[in-house]
Design a protein around this motif. Structure first.
Motif, PDB file in Angstrom:
ATOM      1  N   TYR A   1       0.847  -1.200   0.000  1.00 21.83           N
ATOM      2  CA  TYR A   1       0.000   0.000   0.000  1.00 21.83           C
ATOM      3  C   TYR A   1       0.881   1.249   0.000  1.00 21.83           C
ATOM      4  O   TYR A   1       1.880   1.290   0.739  1.00 21.83           O
ATOM      5  N   PRO A   2       0.504   2.271  -0.769  1.00 26.20           N
ATOM      6  CA  PRO A   2       1.308   3.499  -0.746  1.00 26.20           C
ATOM      7  C   PRO A   2       1.308   4.182   0.618  1.00 26.20           C
ATOM      8  O   PRO A   2       2.212   4.945   0.937  1.00 26.20           O
ATOM      9  N   SER A   3       0.284   3.877   1.451  1.00 30.90           N
ATOM     10  CA  SER A   3       0.191   4.495   2.791  1.00 30.90           C
ATOM     11  C   SER A   3       1.006   3.737   3.841  1.00 30.90           C
ATOM     12  O   SER A   3       1.125   4.186   4.984  1.00 30.90           O
ATOM     13  N   THR A   4       1.581   2.582   3.477  1.00 26.47           N
ATOM     14  CA  THR A   4       2.334   1.773   4.448  1.00 26.47           C
ATOM     15  C   THR A   4       3.583   2.517   4.925  1.00 26.47           C
ATOM     16  O   THR A   4       4.295   3.114   4.130  1.00 26.47           O
ATOM     17  N   MET A   5       3.793   2.483   6.239  1.00 29.04           N
ATOM     18  CA  MET A   5       4.954   3.144   6.836  1.00 29.04           C
ATOM     19  C   MET A   5       6.259   2.504   6.337  1.00 29.04           C
ATOM     20  O   MET A   5       6.299   1.299   6.069  1.00 29.04           O
ATOM     21  N   ALA A   6       7.331   3.308   6.283  1.00 25.44           N
ATOM     22  CA  ALA A   6       8.615   2.856   5.727  1.00 25.44           C
ATOM     23  C   ALA A   6       9.118   1.576   6.392  1.00 25.44           C
ATOM     24  O   ALA A   6       9.626   0.670   5.721  1.00 25.44           O
TER      25      ALA A   6
ATOM     26  N   GLU B   1       5.941   4.332  -7.004  1.00 29.98           N
ATOM     27  CA  GLU B   1       5.139   5.333  -7.717  1.00 29.98           C
ATOM     28  C   GLU B   1       5.851   6.663  -7.919  1.00 29.98           C
ATOM     29  O   GLU B   1       5.873   7.215  -9.005  1.00 29.98           O
ATOM     30  N   ASP B   2       6.450   7.187  -6.841  1.00 31.11           N
ATOM     31  CA  ASP B   2       6.988   8.547  -6.898  1.00 31.11           C
ATOM     32  C   ASP B   2       8.154   8.684  -5.917  1.00 31.11           C
ATOM     33  O   ASP B   2       8.591   7.709  -5.299  1.00 31.11           O
ATOM     34  N   ASP B   3       8.643   9.907  -5.763  1.00 32.81           N
ATOM     35  CA  ASP B   3       9.800  10.134  -4.885  1.00 32.81           C
ATOM     36  C   ASP B   3       9.511   9.778  -3.425  1.00 32.81           C
ATOM     37  O   ASP B   3      10.414   9.363  -2.695  1.00 32.81           O
ATOM     38  N   GLU B   4       8.264   9.942  -3.006  1.00 37.04           N
ATOM     39  CA  GLU B   4       7.892   9.592  -1.618  1.00 37.04           C
ATOM     40  C   GLU B   4       8.089   8.092  -1.376  1.00 37.04           C
ATOM     41  O   GLU B   4       8.615   7.677  -0.341  1.00 37.04           O
ATOM     42  N   GLN B   5       7.667   7.274  -2.343  1.00 35.96           N
ATOM     43  CA  GLN B   5       7.826   5.823  -2.199  1.00 35.96           C
ATOM     44  C   GLN B   5       9.301   5.419  -2.340  1.00 35.96           C
ATOM     45  O   GLN B   5       9.781   4.533  -1.637  1.00 35.96           O
TER      46      GLN B   5
ATOM     47  N   TYR C   1       0.492  -9.229   1.241  1.00 37.85           N
ATOM     48  CA  TYR C   1       0.638  -9.149   2.697  1.00 37.85           C
ATOM     49  C   TYR C   1      -0.650  -8.580   3.287  1.00 37.85           C
ATOM     50  O   TYR C   1      -1.051  -7.469   2.972  1.00 37.85           O
ATOM     51  N   THR C   2      -1.315  -9.411   4.086  1.00 33.99           N
ATOM     52  CA  THR C   2      -2.567  -8.972   4.713  1.00 33.99           C
ATOM     53  C   THR C   2      -2.238  -7.828   5.655  1.00 33.99           C
ATOM     54  O   THR C   2      -1.252  -7.887   6.398  1.00 33.99           O
ATOM     55  N   SER C   3      -3.060  -6.801   5.606  1.00 36.58           N
ATOM     56  CA  SER C   3      -2.788  -5.627   6.437  1.00 36.58           C
ATOM     57  C   SER C   3      -2.951  -5.954   7.910  1.00 36.58           C
ATOM     58  O   SER C   3      -2.405  -5.278   8.759  1.00 36.58           O
ATOM     59  N   GLY C   4      -3.711  -7.033   8.197  1.00 38.63           N
ATOM     60  CA  GLY C   4      -3.717  -7.553   9.563  1.00 38.63           C
ATOM     61  C   GLY C   4      -4.247  -6.605  10.616  1.00 38.63           C
ATOM     62  O   GLY C   4      -3.718  -5.538  10.816  1.00 38.63           O
ATOM     63  N   THR C   5      -5.343  -7.006  11.289  1.00 34.80           N
ATOM     64  CA  THR C   5      -5.866  -6.187  12.380  1.00 34.80           C
ATOM     65  C   THR C   5      -5.070  -6.434  13.654  1.00 34.80           C
ATOM     66  O   THR C   5      -5.238  -5.758  14.650  1.00 34.80           O
TER      67      THR C   5
ATOM     68  N   PRO D   1      -4.772  -0.430   5.988  1.00 36.69           N
ATOM     69  CA  PRO D   1      -4.860   0.285   4.713  1.00 36.69           C
ATOM     70  C   PRO D   1      -6.137  -0.024   3.930  1.00 36.69           C
ATOM     71  O   PRO D   1      -6.551   0.757   3.088  1.00 36.69           O
ATOM     72  N   SER D   2      -6.774  -1.178   4.211  1.00 34.14           N
ATOM     73  CA  SER D   2      -8.048  -1.486   3.550  1.00 34.14           C
ATOM     74  C   SER D   2      -9.248  -1.006   4.372  1.00 34.14           C
ATOM     75  O   SER D   2     -10.381  -1.429   4.152  1.00 34.14           O
TER      76      SER D   2
END
Length: 608
Positions: A103-108, A126-130, A197-201, A586-587
Motif C-alpha cells: 500500500y502506498p500508505s504503508t509506513m517505511a 510510484e513517486d519520490d515519496e515511495q 501481505y494482509t494488512s492484519g488487524t 490500509p483497507s
C-alpha cells in the motif's frame, strides 16, 4: 456439519489458461482492437486497446528479464491504483515473476519488512515519496537490485524510470523476440503469482502465497456465472494492493470488458458522472457515505423537497415489497412510482453515472438496510465475500438471484462447510498455498485442504451464506449473553447518516458501551447549516447540539436491539480513526485491539 455447493458447467473452469500471462495474451488475441483501459491524462481520459496494452506489457516483461529476474522471484509494487500499476503487475507475471503488493500508505518500516521478507529483487515505486522509503532502508534490503519509478526521479543507477525499463526490454526483444512467450510457456499453474501481505488487524502482516491457477480460476469462475461480459465498463478505484482490486483484474481478463482506472478516492463521484460505468466494486464505506450524504442533503433542504423524497421512498418500498412477494403492483401505485422514479430516484442514479447495472460490495459487511435503500432507488448492490487467503472472491450474489443480508452462493468449483462452532470453511482452487515463511500459522489455518476463515456464518437451504461476525470479535457479557458486535455496529450506521465508526465493547462487563466517530465531511456540511461554519471537527463534535443528536441516534439503535445488546454509555471521539494513526488497516478495517488499547482509560471510566 452442513455442506453446500452450486452446480454450474465447470468445463470452462477446468480448461482455463494455465497462468495469468497466457490468460492476458489470450485476451489480447481475442480482442486486439477493443478498448482495454482508460485513465486520466491531465483533464481528459486517454484510452488504450488490448493490443496496445499487450505491446507495452511485452516490453516491460522483457525489461524485467533483462534485469535478471528469475521465475517466481518477487517484484514489489508500491503505488496507488493507476494504469501503470496494472502494466507492472501483468509484466511481472508474464516474465514468470511474482507480484508483492505494498500500500502506498504503508509506513517505511513495514515496507522494509514486507520487501525483506518476500526477498523482492525489483520494486516499482510510484513517486519520490515511495522511493525515499526504500532508500531509507536500503541496507535492510540486500536482495533489492533495482527500483523502477513511475513518476519519481531516476538516479541512472539504482532508480530507473519506466521508460528506461521499456528500453531494456526493447533491446532484449531485438535479440530474443520470443523471450516473454518462453517465460509464459515455462510458468506452471502451481507457480507463485502473487504474495499479498494482509494488512492484519493484529500483529505483523502475513504474506499470502497465491498461485497462477488461483487467479485464472477467479476470473473464469465469475465469467462462468454470466454476470459480466465484454460490453460492460468497469470503474476501478480500489487499492490494487488489496485482493479485491486484484480479483477484478483477473475478472476483466476472463470477461474482456474495458476498465477506467483512477485510484483517487476524492474523485469517485466526479469520475462516475464522466465514465458512466456499468459496474464497480467498492467497500461498504463508500455506500454508507453516499447514503448518509443523500439523506442529510434532503434533511437540510427540508420543506416540500424533503416530503417528496420521503414519500418517494415510502412508495418505492411498497412496490419493492410487492414485487419480492410476487404480487401485482396496483395501477395507481405503479403510476405514483413511475412519477417518483422520474422526480427522485433517477437523480440518485445519475449521481453514479446513470448506467450502473450493479455494484459489487466486498472487503467488509454491508448493512442490509443500506442495500435495500439503494435497491428502492433502482440501484442494485450485490454483496460478495472472500479473503486474501481465497484470492478474494469465494461467494457473490447474482443480478438475477440475490438475497440482501447474504454474500450469495459459493463460486462454481468451490465448496463451503460450516463447522460445529459456526466457523465458515472453504475449499477450492482459489485457496492459498499458505503463509510465506510461516509453516505453523499455515497449518492452523489450512486443515485437510479446508481454509478456516475465522468468520462465523450460516448457509440457507438454497446455498446463500450469511456472515454473522468474526469469530475473535464475538464476546460474552458478565451475564453470560453472547454479542456479535459487527451486527450492532452495522445497524448504527444504517440509522445515523453522520456515522463513520461505531465500536461496541462489553466483554465480561455487565453492559455494552461504544466509541463513536462521525464522518468529517458530513459534519463540516452539518456545521454550515447549524451556525458553526469554519469550526474544527473537535469543536463541532464536542458541541451540546451534536452530543444530543448522537444520543438520539443511539436511542434509535437501542430500540431495535435485544436488551442485553443495548448501548448504555458512549464516547464521541474528537477525531476520526485513520490509517496514519494505526487504528485502521490500509483497507479501512478497524484494528479493534489497537483502538481498545488506545482508549482503555476512557472505556474503563464508562464502567465506573
Amino acid at each position: 456439519m452442513s455442506e453446500t455447493a452450486v452446480n454450474h458447467d465447470l468445463t470452462a473452469i477446468e480448461n482455463r489458461a494455465p497462468n495469468v500471462g497466457r490468460q492476458f495474451f489470450d485476451r489480447v488475441q481475442a480482442s486486439p482492437n477493443r478498448e482495454a483501459y482508460r485513465f486520466p491524462k491531465g483533464d481528459a481520459w486517454e484510452s488504450v486497446t488490448w493490443k496496445e496494452t499487450g505491446d507495452e506489457v511485452t516490453r516491460l516483461a522483457a525489461g524485467l528479464v533483462a534485469l535478471g529476474l528469475e521465475p517466481e522471484q518477487r517484484v514489489g509494487i508500491a503505488s496507488s491504483t493507476r494504469y501503470e500499476w496494472i502494466l507492472a503487475d501483468l509484466a511481472i507475471m508474464s516474465a514468470g515473476g511474482a507480484t508483492t503488493t505494498v500500500y502506498p500508505s504503508t509506513m517505511a518500516e513495514d515496507v522494509a519488512y514486507i520487501l525483506a521478507d518476500s526477498e523482492c529483487r525489483v520494486v516499482f515505486a510510484e513517486d519520490d515519496e515511495q522511493v525515499a522509503k526504500l532508500t531509507a532502508h536500503k541496507s535492510e534490503l540486500p536482495h533489492l537490485d533495482r527500483v523502477v519509478t513511475f513518476d519519481g526521479t531516476p538516479d541512472g543507477d539504482w532508480v530507473i524510470g519506466l521508460a528506461d525499463l521499456e528500453k531494456l526490454g526493447e533491446e532484449l526483444l531485438a535479440q530474443s523476440p520470443g523471450v516473454v512467450e518462453e517465460r509464459i510457456e515455462a510458468t506452471s499453474p502451481d507457480a507463485l503469482a502473487t504474495l499479498i501481505y494482509t494488512s492484519g488487524t493484529t500483529g505483523r502482516p502475513k504474506g499470502v502465497r497465491l498461485r497462477h491457477s488461483s487467479w485464472t480460476y477467479e476470473g473464469t469462475a465469475i465469467k462462468a456465472q454470466g454476470i459480466l461480459d465484454e460490453n460492460d465498463l468497469q470503474y476501478l478505484w480500489l487499492p490494487m494492493a488489496h485482493s479485491f482490486g486484484k480479483v477484478l483484474l483477473s475478472t476483466q481478463l476472463a470477461c474482456g470488458f474495458a476498465t477506467a482506472v483512477d485510484g483517487r478516492v476524492e474523485k469517485i463521484i466526479e469520475n462516475l458522472a464522466v465514465v458512466r460505468p456499468t459496474f464497480m466494486g467498492a467497500a461498504p464505506r463508500i455506500f454508507e457515505k453516499a447514503h448518509g450524504r443523500i439523506i442529510t442533503m434532503q434533511q437540510t433542504e427540508g420543506g416540500i423537497k424533503e416530503k417528496l423524497f420521503n414519500q418517494a421512498f415510502a412508495v418505492g418500498t411498497k412496490v419493492r415489497q410487492l414485487k419480492l412477494e410476487g404480487k401485482p403492483v396496483p395501477f395507481l401505485l405503479a403510476k405514483q412510482h413511475a412519477l417518483f422514479d422520474k422526480l427522485v430516484f433517477a437523480k440518485i442514479r445519475e449521481r453514479f453515472g446513470g448506467r450502473v447495472r450493479f455494484f459489487i460490495s466486498g472487503a467488509a459487511a454491508l448493512n442490509q438496510e443500506v442495500a435495500e435503500w439503494f435497491h428502492v432507488a433502482g440501484i442494485l448492490i450485490l454483496e460478495g465475500y472472500g479473503l486474501t487467503e481465497t484470492s478474494a472472491g469465494s461467494f457473490v450474489n447474482h443480478p438475477d438471484e440475490y438475497r440482501f443480508g447474504t454474500v450469495g452462493q459459493v463460486f462454481p468449483g468451490s465448496e463451503v462447510r460450516i463447522a460445529e462452532d459456526g466457523e465458515v470453511l472453504i475449499k477450492g482452487p482459489g485457496v492459498m498455498d499458505g503463509y510465506h515463511n510461516l509453516p505453523e500459522q499455515t497449518a492452523d489455518t489450512l486443515q485437510d485442504g479446508w481454509l478456516h476463515t475465522g468468520d462465523i456464518g450460516e448457509v440457507d437451504a438454497d446455498g446463500f451464506l450469511r456472515i454473522t461476525d468474526r469469530k475473535k470479535d464475538l464476546f460474552k457479557t458478565s451475564g453470560g449473553k453472547y454479542i456479535a458486535p459487527s451486527s450492532v455496529e452495522s445497524q448504527f450506521k444504517a440509522v445515523c447518516p453522520y456515522a463513520s465508526q461505531f465500536l461496541v465493547h462489553g466483554n465480561d462487563r455487565n453492559f455494552c458501551v461504544a466509541l463513536i466517530t462521525l464522518d468529517p465531511d458530513a459534519m463540516a456540511e452539518w456545521a454550515t447549516h447549524n451556525g458553526m461554519t469554519g469550526a474544527s471537527y473537535k469543536e463541532i463534535v464536542s458541541s451540546q447540539k451534536v452530543q444530543d443528536m448522537v444520543q438520539g441516534y443511539v436511542d434509535q439503535l437501542n430500540a431495535r436491539l435485544n436488551r442485553w445488546e443495548t448501548v448504555k454509555k458512549w464516547i464521541l471521539l474528537d477525531h476520526d480513526l485513520s490509517v496514519e494513526s494505526g487504528e485502521l488497516t490500509p483497507s479501512m478495517k478497524v484494528k479493534r485491539k489497537v483502538v481498545e488499547g488506545n482508549y482503555k482509560d476512557q472505556i474503563d471510566a464508562l464502567y465506573r
